[in-house]
Design a protein around this motif. Sequence first.
Motif, PDB file in Angstrom:
ATOM      1  N   VAL A  36      -9.591 -32.892  50.534  1.00 58.09           N
ATOM      2  CA  VAL A  36     -10.857 -32.287  50.933  1.00 58.09           C
ATOM      3  C   VAL A  36     -11.853 -33.403  51.266  1.00 58.09           C
ATOM      4  O   VAL A  36     -12.069 -34.309  50.461  1.00 58.09           O
ATOM      5  CB  VAL A  36     -11.436 -31.402  49.808  1.00 58.09           C
ATOM      6  CG1 VAL A  36     -12.779 -30.803  50.221  1.00 58.09           C
ATOM      7  CG2 VAL A  36     -10.446 -30.308  49.419  1.00 58.09           C
ATOM      8  N   ARG A  38     -15.768 -33.911  52.003  1.00 59.90           N
ATOM      9  CA  ARG A  38     -17.067 -33.238  51.881  1.00 59.90           C
ATOM     10  C   ARG A  38     -18.144 -34.120  52.480  1.00 59.90           C
ATOM     11  O   ARG A  38     -18.321 -35.263  52.051  1.00 59.90           O
ATOM     12  CB  ARG A  38     -17.411 -32.978  50.412  1.00 59.90           C
ATOM     13  CG  ARG A  38     -16.586 -31.924  49.770  1.00 59.90           C
ATOM     14  CD  ARG A  38     -17.133 -31.615  48.379  1.00 59.90           C
ATOM     15  NE  ARG A  38     -16.288 -30.610  47.767  1.00 59.90           N
ATOM     16  CZ  ARG A  38     -15.974 -30.594  46.493  1.00 59.90           C
ATOM     17  NH1 ARG A  38     -16.440 -31.527  45.678  1.00 59.90           N
ATOM     18  NH2 ARG A  38     -15.206 -29.649  46.004  1.00 59.90           N
ATOM     19  N   THR A  72     -17.398 -28.965  54.697  1.00 60.35           N
ATOM     20  CA  THR A  72     -16.174 -29.593  54.202  1.00 60.35           C
ATOM     21  C   THR A  72     -15.051 -29.401  55.209  1.00 60.35           C
ATOM     22  O   THR A  72     -15.078 -28.490  56.028  1.00 60.35           O
ATOM     23  CB  THR A  72     -15.722 -29.008  52.851  1.00 60.35           C
ATOM     24  OG1 THR A  72     -15.423 -27.618  53.022  1.00 60.35           O
ATOM     25  CG2 THR A  72     -16.777 -29.175  51.777  1.00 60.35           C
ATOM     26  N   THR A  74     -10.668 -29.540  55.131  1.00 61.95           N
ATOM     27  CA  THR A  74      -9.532 -29.569  54.208  1.00 61.95           C
ATOM     28  C   THR A  74      -8.219 -29.736  54.957  1.00 61.95           C
ATOM     29  O   THR A  74      -7.982 -29.066  55.960  1.00 61.95           O
ATOM     30  CB  THR A  74      -9.483 -28.268  53.376  1.00 61.95           C
ATOM     31  OG1 THR A  74     -10.721 -28.104  52.687  1.00 61.95           O
ATOM     32  CG2 THR A  74      -8.350 -28.299  52.373  1.00 61.95           C
ATOM     33  N   THR A 107      -5.124 -32.205  44.040  1.00 65.26           N
ATOM     34  CA  THR A 107      -6.154 -32.089  45.070  1.00 65.26           C
ATOM     35  C   THR A 107      -7.009 -33.345  45.019  1.00 65.26           C
ATOM     36  O   THR A 107      -7.467 -33.754  43.950  1.00 65.26           O
ATOM     37  CB  THR A 107      -7.031 -30.849  44.836  1.00 65.26           C
ATOM     38  OG1 THR A 107      -6.206 -29.684  44.930  1.00 65.26           O
ATOM     39  CG2 THR A 107      -8.149 -30.765  45.867  1.00 65.26           C
ATOM     40  N   TYR A 108      -7.226 -33.953  46.166  1.00 68.19           N
ATOM     41  CA  TYR A 108      -8.009 -35.180  46.286  1.00 68.19           C
ATOM     42  C   TYR A 108      -9.242 -34.885  47.130  1.00 68.19           C
ATOM     43  O   TYR A 108      -9.140 -34.231  48.165  1.00 68.19           O
ATOM     44  CB  TYR A 108      -7.175 -36.284  46.930  1.00 68.19           C
ATOM     45  CG  TYR A 108      -5.983 -36.644  46.077  1.00 68.19           C
ATOM     46  CD1 TYR A 108      -6.063 -37.696  45.168  1.00 68.19           C
ATOM     47  CD2 TYR A 108      -4.808 -35.913  46.144  1.00 68.19           C
ATOM     48  CE1 TYR A 108      -4.985 -38.015  44.367  1.00 68.19           C
ATOM     49  CE2 TYR A 108      -3.732 -36.220  45.338  1.00 68.19           C
ATOM     50  CZ  TYR A 108      -3.820 -37.275  44.445  1.00 68.19           C
ATOM     51  OH  TYR A 108      -2.759 -37.580  43.642  1.00 68.19           O
ATOM     52  N   THR A 109     -10.396 -35.366  46.682  1.00 66.28           N
ATOM     53  CA  THR A 109     -11.648 -35.096  47.370  1.00 66.28           C
ATOM     54  C   THR A 109     -12.345 -36.415  47.689  1.00 66.28           C
ATOM     55  O   THR A 109     -12.440 -37.292  46.831  1.00 66.28           O
ATOM     56  CB  THR A 109     -12.569 -34.215  46.502  1.00 66.28           C
ATOM     57  OG1 THR A 109     -11.881 -33.010  46.179  1.00 66.28           O
ATOM     58  CG2 THR A 109     -13.856 -33.889  47.235  1.00 66.28           C
ATOM     59  N   ASN A 111     -16.011 -37.625  48.986  1.00 70.57           N
ATOM     60  CA  ASN A 111     -17.396 -37.227  49.241  1.00 70.57           C
ATOM     61  C   ASN A 111     -18.101 -38.325  50.028  1.00 70.57           C
ATOM     62  O   ASN A 111     -18.117 -39.478  49.601  1.00 70.57           O
ATOM     63  CB  ASN A 111     -18.141 -36.999  47.921  1.00 70.57           C
ATOM     64  CG  ASN A 111     -17.556 -35.862  47.129  1.00 70.57           C
ATOM     65  OD1 ASN A 111     -17.343 -34.780  47.652  1.00 70.57           O
ATOM     66  ND2 ASN A 111     -17.291 -36.109  45.859  1.00 70.57           N
ATOM     67  N   LYS A 127     -14.535 -40.988  45.699  1.00 68.87           N
ATOM     68  CA  LYS A 127     -13.300 -40.221  45.649  1.00 68.87           C
ATOM     69  C   LYS A 127     -13.129 -39.574  44.290  1.00 68.87           C
ATOM     70  O   LYS A 127     -13.630 -40.080  43.277  1.00 68.87           O
ATOM     71  CB  LYS A 127     -12.088 -41.078  45.985  1.00 68.87           C
ATOM     72  CG  LYS A 127     -11.725 -42.124  44.964  1.00 68.87           C
ATOM     73  CD  LYS A 127     -10.473 -42.877  45.393  1.00 68.87           C
ATOM     74  CE  LYS A 127     -10.039 -43.865  44.337  1.00 68.87           C
ATOM     75  NZ  LYS A 127      -8.804 -44.549  44.702  1.00 68.87           N
ATOM     76  N   GLU A 129     -10.128 -36.887  42.029  1.00 69.32           N
ATOM     77  CA  GLU A 129      -8.769 -36.376  41.998  1.00 69.32           C
ATOM     78  C   GLU A 129      -8.665 -35.319  40.910  1.00 69.32           C
ATOM     79  O   GLU A 129      -9.161 -35.519  39.806  1.00 69.32           O
ATOM     80  CB  GLU A 129      -7.841 -37.543  41.698  1.00 69.32           C
ATOM     81  CG  GLU A 129      -6.413 -37.209  41.469  1.00 69.32           C
ATOM     82  CD  GLU A 129      -5.600 -38.441  41.137  1.00 69.32           C
ATOM     83  OE1 GLU A 129      -4.496 -38.261  40.635  1.00 69.32           O
ATOM     84  OE2 GLU A 129      -6.062 -39.582  41.366  1.00 69.32           O
ATOM     85  N   SER A 135      -9.621 -34.634  35.822  1.00 65.37           N
ATOM     86  CA  SER A 135     -10.134 -35.187  37.071  1.00 65.37           C
ATOM     87  C   SER A 135     -10.559 -36.632  36.867  1.00 65.37           C
ATOM     88  O   SER A 135     -10.852 -37.064  35.756  1.00 65.37           O
ATOM     89  CB  SER A 135     -11.298 -34.361  37.598  1.00 65.37           C
ATOM     90  OG  SER A 135     -12.383 -34.428  36.709  1.00 65.37           O
TER      91      SER A 135
END
Length: 144
Positions: A36, A38, A72, A74, A107-109, A111, A127, A129, A135
Amino acid sequence: MNNLVLGMIFALIFMVGFGDYVNGCLEEEAQHVTFVLRNQSSVSIKAFYFSPSSSTSWGSNQLSSNLPPGYTFTLRNIPENVYDIMLIDALNYSYTLYDWPMYGGNTYTLNFTDKKDADGGERVLEKSEERTGTSFAGRLFSND
């Protein structure tokens, strides 16, 4: 009695076979990741590149249009691997992250924010995770 024994044998074979099928589906799902991006900054992101670290090129821009602030993006069903990431904002600053290992089932995000970094840059990448209920979050770096 024979029908009962045959029925039980058939049920056992079915359950073992079905169990293998379900386990295969779960293993297949666990080998993929979700990513993801953002945009929590005040500028749009105009390009986003997501490539295995072993690749010699960035590949194509993953965005079909600019990603405005507050939105966002994905990517799903990404194979487990180590990835390099680059994004370019609307002001033509590039932000690069190398060698991010991504493990299946997680899931990795990333920002993109307006926080100041140690060098005085205006935007940074952060980042995080999510792994089965836990997390990790870390601040990485700013623009080039």
